[in-house]
Design a protein around this motif. Structure first.
Motif, PDB file in Angstrom:
ATOM      1  N   CYS A   8      40.595   7.666  22.629  1.00 31.97           N
ATOM      2  CA  CYS A   8      40.683   6.743  23.751  1.00 31.97           C
ATOM      3  C   CYS A   8      40.381   7.493  25.046  1.00 31.97           C
ATOM      4  CB  CYS A   8      42.087   6.154  23.800  1.00 31.97           C
ATOM      5  SG  CYS A   8      42.337   5.086  25.228  1.00 31.97           S
ATOM      6  N   CYS A  11      43.822   6.845  27.674  1.00 28.58           N
ATOM      7  CA  CYS A  11      45.060   7.589  27.502  1.00 28.58           C
ATOM      8  C   CYS A  11      44.851   8.915  26.767  1.00 28.58           C
ATOM      9  CB  CYS A  11      46.114   6.739  26.784  1.00 28.58           C
ATOM     10  SG  CYS A  11      45.717   6.375  25.073  1.00 28.58           S
ATOM     11  N   CYS A  32      42.401   0.711  21.372  1.00 30.36           N
ATOM     12  CA  CYS A  32      43.361   1.795  21.289  1.00 30.36           C
ATOM     13  C   CYS A  32      44.737   1.231  20.940  1.00 30.36           C
ATOM     14  CB  CYS A  32      43.413   2.517  22.622  1.00 30.36           C
ATOM     15  SG  CYS A  32      44.728   3.731  22.718  1.00 30.36           S
ATOM     16  N   TYR A  34      47.491   2.580  21.393  1.00 27.29           N
ATOM     17  CA  TYR A  34      48.510   3.037  22.344  1.00 27.29           C
ATOM     18  C   TYR A  34      48.494   2.234  23.633  1.00 27.29           C
ATOM     19  CZ  TYR A  34      48.549   6.956  19.144  1.00 27.29           C
ATOM     20  OH  TYR A  34      48.626   7.714  18.018  1.00 27.29           O
ATOM     21  N   CYS A  35      47.302   2.040  24.178  1.00 25.61           N
ATOM     22  CA  CYS A  35      47.245   1.371  25.479  1.00 25.61           C
ATOM     23  C   CYS A  35      46.397   0.104  25.427  1.00 25.61           C
ATOM     24  CB  CYS A  35      46.710   2.339  26.533  1.00 25.61           C
ATOM     25  SG  CYS A  35      44.973   2.766  26.297  1.00 25.61           S
TER      26      CYS A  35
HETATM   27 ZN   LIG Z   1      44.518   4.440  24.895  1.00 25.17          ZN
END
Ligand SMILES: [Zn+2]
Length: 55
Positions: A8, A11, A32, A34-35
């Motif tokens: 990514c 992040c 992603c 995560y984000c």
């Molecule tokens: Zn990310």
């Protein structure tokens, strides 16, 4: 099932996506985990791949 590695750009985390070839061919909207950014880049797992770009 093949796995595809992505990084990514937002992040800076790496993650692995598991997709069948067929799913991969239709280019799903990969985000992603995560984000939830879709500003991601594919990482090639390395036999040939020398990193050609410095970041
Ligand atoms: Zn990310």
């Amino acid at each position: 099932m093949p796995s595809y590695e992505y990084a990514c750009r937002d992040c800076k985390k790496d993650f692995t996506v598991y997709l069948s070839i067929r799913e991969f061919e239709v280019k799903p909207n990969i985000k992603c985990p995560y984000c939830e950014s879709n500003n991601i880049t594919r990482k090639f797992s390395g036999f040939f791949a020398k990193t050609s770009k410095k970041s």
